[in-house]
Design a protein around this motif. Structure first.
Motif, PDB file in Angstrom:
ATOM      1  N   ILE A  31      34.754 102.228  19.421  1.00  0.00           N
ATOM      2  CA  ILE A  31      35.604 101.071  19.144  1.00  0.00           C
ATOM      3  C   ILE A  31      36.407 101.466  18.037  1.00  0.00           C
ATOM      4  O   ILE A  31      37.552 101.273  18.220  1.00  0.00           O
ATOM      5  CB  ILE A  31      34.737  99.755  18.999  1.00  0.00           C
ATOM      6  CG1 ILE A  31      33.955  99.726  20.278  1.00  0.00           C
ATOM      7  CG2 ILE A  31      35.927  98.710  18.701  1.00  0.00           C
ATOM      8  CD1 ILE A  31      32.917  98.244  19.923  1.00  0.00           C
ATOM      9  N   TYR A  32      35.832 101.919  16.901  1.00  0.00           N
ATOM     10  CA  TYR A  32      36.663 101.940  15.792  1.00  0.00           C
ATOM     11  C   TYR A  32      36.944 103.655  15.382  1.00  0.00           C
ATOM     12  O   TYR A  32      36.274 104.355  15.624  1.00  0.00           O
ATOM     13  CB  TYR A  32      35.739 101.509  14.559  1.00  0.00           C
ATOM     14  CG  TYR A  32      35.677 100.053  14.457  1.00  0.00           C
ATOM     15  CD1 TYR A  32      36.589  99.137  14.143  1.00  0.00           C
ATOM     16  CD2 TYR A  32      34.581  99.548  14.969  1.00  0.00           C
ATOM     17  CE1 TYR A  32      36.484  97.697  14.079  1.00  0.00           C
ATOM     18  CE2 TYR A  32      34.217  98.008  15.285  1.00  0.00           C
ATOM     19  CZ  TYR A  32      35.285  97.074  14.480  1.00  0.00           C
ATOM     20  OH  TYR A  32      35.216  95.869  14.726  1.00  0.00           O
ATOM     21  N   SER A  33      38.189 103.606  14.655  1.00  0.00           N
ATOM     22  CA  SER A  33      38.450 104.829  14.172  1.00  0.00           C
ATOM     23  C   SER A  33      37.747 105.244  12.855  1.00  0.00           C
ATOM     24  O   SER A  33      37.329 104.012  12.058  1.00  0.00           O
ATOM     25  CB  SER A  33      40.018 105.073  13.699  1.00  0.00           C
ATOM     26  OG  SER A  33      40.196 106.253  13.210  1.00  0.00           O
ATOM     27  N   VAL A  34      37.092 106.459  12.508  1.00  0.00           N
ATOM     28  CA  VAL A  34      36.303 106.378  11.400  1.00  0.00           C
ATOM     29  C   VAL A  34      36.905 107.679  10.541  1.00  0.00           C
ATOM     30  O   VAL A  34      37.574 108.536  10.949  1.00  0.00           O
ATOM     31  CB  VAL A  34      34.876 106.901  11.988  1.00  0.00           C
ATOM     32  CG1 VAL A  34      33.942 107.321  10.649  1.00  0.00           C
ATOM     33  CG2 VAL A  34      34.293 105.700  12.570  1.00  0.00           C
ATOM     34  N   GLY A  35      36.760 107.410   9.252  1.00  0.00           N
ATOM     35  CA  GLY A  35      37.161 108.372   8.392  1.00  0.00           C
ATOM     36  C   GLY A  35      36.234 108.829   7.165  1.00  0.00           C
ATOM     37  O   GLY A  35      35.316 108.230   6.832  1.00  0.00           O
ATOM     38  N   TRP A  36      36.590 110.051   7.069  1.00  0.00           N
ATOM     39  CA  TRP A  36      35.545 110.747   5.775  1.00  0.00           C
ATOM     40  C   TRP A  36      36.455 110.588   4.375  1.00  0.00           C
ATOM     41  O   TRP A  36      37.736 111.101   4.497  1.00  0.00           O
ATOM     42  CB  TRP A  36      34.908 112.108   6.334  1.00  0.00           C
ATOM     43  CG  TRP A  36      34.113 112.031   6.806  1.00  0.00           C
ATOM     44  CD1 TRP A  36      33.737 112.250   8.113  1.00  0.00           C
ATOM     45  CD2 TRP A  36      32.552 111.687   6.339  1.00  0.00           C
ATOM     46  NE1 TRP A  36      32.274 112.209   8.560  1.00  0.00           N
ATOM     47  CE2 TRP A  36      31.708 112.024   7.432  1.00  0.00           C
ATOM     48  CE3 TRP A  36      31.829 111.377   5.252  1.00  0.00           C
ATOM     49  CZ2 TRP A  36      30.255 111.720   7.392  1.00  0.00           C
ATOM     50  CZ3 TRP A  36      30.453 111.349   5.006  1.00  0.00           C
ATOM     51  CH2 TRP A  36      29.660 111.540   5.983  1.00  0.00           C
ATOM     52  N   TYR A  37      35.952 110.171   3.488  1.00  0.00           N
ATOM     53  CA  TYR A  37      36.802 110.140   2.408  1.00  0.00           C
ATOM     54  C   TYR A  37      35.934 110.824   1.219  1.00  0.00           C
ATOM     55  O   TYR A  37      34.812 110.690   1.303  1.00  0.00           O
ATOM     56  CB  TYR A  37      37.079 108.556   1.763  1.00  0.00           C
ATOM     57  CG  TYR A  37      37.631 107.645   2.793  1.00  0.00           C
ATOM     58  CD1 TYR A  37      39.323 107.055   2.540  1.00  0.00           C
ATOM     59  CD2 TYR A  37      37.075 107.274   3.827  1.00  0.00           C
ATOM     60  CE1 TYR A  37      40.028 106.377   3.460  1.00  0.00           C
ATOM     61  CE2 TYR A  37      38.047 106.385   4.863  1.00  0.00           C
ATOM     62  CZ  TYR A  37      39.148 105.966   4.583  1.00  0.00           C
ATOM     63  OH  TYR A  37      39.888 105.092   5.259  1.00  0.00           O
ATOM     64  N   ARG A  38      36.638 111.145  -0.037  1.00  0.00           N
ATOM     65  CA  ARG A  38      35.963 111.710  -0.904  1.00  0.00           C
ATOM     66  C   ARG A  38      36.600 111.397  -2.231  1.00  0.00           C
ATOM     67  O   ARG A  38      37.911 111.020  -2.312  1.00  0.00           O
ATOM     68  CB  ARG A  38      35.918 113.398  -1.000  1.00  0.00           C
ATOM     69  CG  ARG A  38      37.203 113.999  -1.099  1.00  0.00           C
ATOM     70  CD  ARG A  38      37.058 115.434  -0.746  1.00  0.00           C
ATOM     71  NE  ARG A  38      38.554 115.988  -1.071  1.00  0.00           N
ATOM     72  CZ  ARG A  38      38.607 117.450  -0.668  1.00  0.00           C
ATOM     73  NH1 ARG A  38      37.640 118.115  -0.274  1.00  0.00           N
ATOM     74  NH2 ARG A  38      39.778 118.074  -0.844  1.00  0.00           N
ATOM     75  N   GLN A  39      35.738 111.220  -3.268  1.00  0.00           N
ATOM     76  CA  GLN A  39      36.343 111.043  -4.581  1.00  0.00           C
ATOM     77  C   GLN A  39      35.628 111.851  -5.828  1.00  0.00           C
ATOM     78  O   GLN A  39      34.450 111.945  -5.823  1.00  0.00           O
ATOM     79  CB  GLN A  39      36.019 109.536  -5.118  1.00  0.00           C
ATOM     80  CG  GLN A  39      36.515 108.984  -6.347  1.00  0.00           C
ATOM     81  CD  GLN A  39      36.547 107.533  -6.684  1.00  0.00           C
ATOM     82  OE1 GLN A  39      35.480 106.828  -6.088  1.00  0.00           O
ATOM     83  NE2 GLN A  39      37.390 106.751  -7.402  1.00  0.00           N
ATOM     84  N   ALA A  40      36.558 112.712  -6.383  1.00  0.00           N
ATOM     85  CA  ALA A  40      36.153 113.505  -7.166  1.00  0.00           C
ATOM     86  C   ALA A  40      36.180 112.739  -8.906  1.00  0.00           C
ATOM     87  O   ALA A  40      36.991 111.840  -8.744  1.00  0.00           O
ATOM     88  CB  ALA A  40      37.066 114.889  -7.310  1.00  0.00           C
ATOM     89  N   PRO A  41      35.401 113.195  -9.688  1.00  0.00           N
ATOM     90  CA  PRO A  41      35.419 112.654 -11.013  1.00  0.00           C
ATOM     91  C   PRO A  41      37.028 112.428 -11.539  1.00  0.00           C
ATOM     92  O   PRO A  41      37.532 113.556 -11.431  1.00  0.00           O
ATOM     93  CB  PRO A  41      34.622 113.648 -12.092  1.00  0.00           C
ATOM     94  CG  PRO A  41      33.579 114.236 -10.921  1.00  0.00           C
ATOM     95  CD  PRO A  41      34.511 114.300  -9.861  1.00  0.00           C
ATOM     96  N   GLY A  42      37.185 111.302 -11.805  1.00  0.00           N
ATOM     97  CA  GLY A  42      38.673 111.065 -12.525  1.00  0.00           C
ATOM     98  C   GLY A  42      39.870 111.306 -11.593  1.00  0.00           C
ATOM     99  O   GLY A  42      40.685 111.134 -11.929  1.00  0.00           O
ATOM    100  N   LYS A  43      39.488 111.178 -10.073  1.00  0.00           N
ATOM    101  CA  LYS A  43      40.562 110.933  -9.281  1.00  0.00           C
ATOM    102  C   LYS A  43      40.288 110.062  -8.338  1.00  0.00           C
ATOM    103  O   LYS A  43      39.049 109.313  -8.088  1.00  0.00           O
ATOM    104  CB  LYS A  43      40.467 112.269  -8.498  1.00  0.00           C
ATOM    105  CG  LYS A  43      40.944 113.587  -9.320  1.00  0.00           C
ATOM    106  CD  LYS A  43      41.075 114.652  -8.182  1.00  0.00           C
ATOM    107  CE  LYS A  43      41.583 116.080  -8.886  1.00  0.00           C
ATOM    108  NZ  LYS A  43      41.701 117.282  -7.991  1.00  0.00           N
ATOM    109  N   GLN A  44      41.198 109.572  -7.652  1.00  0.00           N
ATOM    110  CA  GLN A  44      41.318 108.641  -6.629  1.00  0.00           C
ATOM    111  C   GLN A  44      40.741 108.766  -5.296  1.00  0.00           C
ATOM    112  O   GLN A  44      40.612 110.115  -4.946  1.00  0.00           O
ATOM    113  CB  GLN A  44      42.709 107.812  -6.343  1.00  0.00           C
ATOM    114  CG  GLN A  44      43.399 107.165  -7.446  1.00  0.00           C
ATOM    115  CD  GLN A  44      44.675 106.606  -6.883  1.00  0.00           C
ATOM    116  OE1 GLN A  44      45.381 107.121  -6.003  1.00  0.00           O
ATOM    117  NE2 GLN A  44      44.962 105.439  -7.428  1.00  0.00           N
TER     118      GLN A  44
END
Length: 117
Positions: A31-44
């Motif tokens: 049903i839904y679109s799915v995303g993989w996100y990442r966050q490195a230290p000090g970054k958005q």
């Protein structure tokens, strides 16, 4: 709310591979679109890969040709195959349902990926 749990992270040397899993508590990926996100230290936090309910995929330029997102609706799981890993891929990786790149649910714990040089 539907729970999304990331797993599969770890320590890997540059050039190595890793597979991340995003398991849902309910059948939602058809049903839904799915995303993989990442966050490195000090970054958005940034979106690195996504897959729609219809199976269309998109990737950030930084991971094109190296990462592959896939889905197994029967197992309520989305995967991220990561190859040719680089130290700059080091980050906490999160999955989330999304629309136009915007996450729709609260963030989980994520899974840590560390790539050594």
């Amino acid at each position: 709310q539907v729970q999304l749990v990331e797993s599969g992270g770890g320590l890997v040397q540059a050039g190595g591979s890793l597979v991340l899993s995003c398991a849902a508590s309910e059948s939602i990926f058809s049903i839904y679109s799915v995303g993989w996100y990442r966050q490195a230290p000090g970054k958005q936090r940034e979106l690195v890969a996504s897959i729609t309910s219809g199976g269309k995929t998109n990737y950030a330029d930084s991971v094109k040709g190296r990462f592959t997102i896939s889905r197994d609706n029967a197992k309520n799981t989305v995967f991220l195959q990561m190859n040719s890993l680089k130290p700059e891929d080091t980050a906490v990786y999160y999955c989330n349902t999304q629309r136009m790149g915007v996450p729709l649910r609260s963030w989980g714990q994520g899974t840590q990926v560390t790539v050594s040089s």
